[in-house]
Design a protein around this motif. Sequence first.
Motif, mmCIF file in Angstrom:
data_model
loop_
_atom_site.group_PDB
_atom_site.id
_atom_site.type_symbol
_atom_site.label_atom_id
_atom_site.label_comp_id
_atom_site.label_asym_id
_atom_site.label_seq_id
_atom_site.Cartn_x
_atom_site.Cartn_y
_atom_site.Cartn_z
ATOM 1 N N ASN A 1 4.645 6.814 -2.917
ATOM 2 C CA ASN A 1 5.410 5.724 -3.515
ATOM 3 C C ASN A 1 5.674 5.999 -4.993
ATOM 4 O O ASN A 1 6.790 5.783 -5.488
ATOM 5 C CB ASN A 1 4.670 4.401 -3.341
ATOM 6 N N ASP A 2 4.662 6.480 -5.713
ATOM 7 C CA ASP A 2 4.833 6.805 -7.129
ATOM 8 C C ASP A 2 5.855 7.921 -7.318
ATOM 9 O O ASP A 2 6.664 7.881 -8.245
ATOM 10 C CB ASP A 2 3.500 7.206 -7.758
ATOM 11 N N GLY B 1 3.469 -3.353 -6.087
ATOM 12 C CA GLY B 1 2.654 -2.374 -5.387
ATOM 13 C C GLY B 1 1.377 -2.068 -6.058
ATOM 14 O O GLY B 1 0.494 -1.450 -5.576
ATOM 15 N N ARG C 1 0.183 5.768 -1.775
ATOM 16 C CA ARG C 1 0.374 5.385 -3.181
ATOM 17 C C ARG C 1 1.038 6.515 -3.966
ATOM 18 O O ARG C 1 1.941 6.288 -4.754
ATOM 19 C CB ARG C 1 -0.985 5.015 -3.785
ATOM 20 N N ARG C 2 0.583 7.745 -3.723
ATOM 21 C CA ARG C 2 1.169 8.897 -4.413
ATOM 22 C C ARG C 2 2.626 9.097 -3.994
ATOM 23 O O ARG C 2 3.483 9.386 -4.823
ATOM 24 C CB ARG C 2 0.374 10.160 -4.108
#
Length: 74
Positions: free
Chosen positions: A7-8, A74, A4-5
């Motif tokens: 992707n961010d 997402g 997630r990080r």
Amino acid sequence: MSDRRDNDRDLARQARVVSVVIAGTMILWMLAQVIGGQLGLEERYVFLFDLFALAGFTWALVVTWQIWRKRRGG
């Protein structure tokens, strides 16, 4: 959580690139208009600068739309 990080971070990097392209395109287009007017360039060259600016803005719009879709999904 790490995915997630990552992707961010990728989305944030893409957003920064888009912002630089938008700002750069606008500045270059305005400079081309001013310089073209001072040099008395023909209209076809000024129109060419307009097309380049439209291409830059279109690219930025498409990438912004892709970022928006990724964030929603997402």
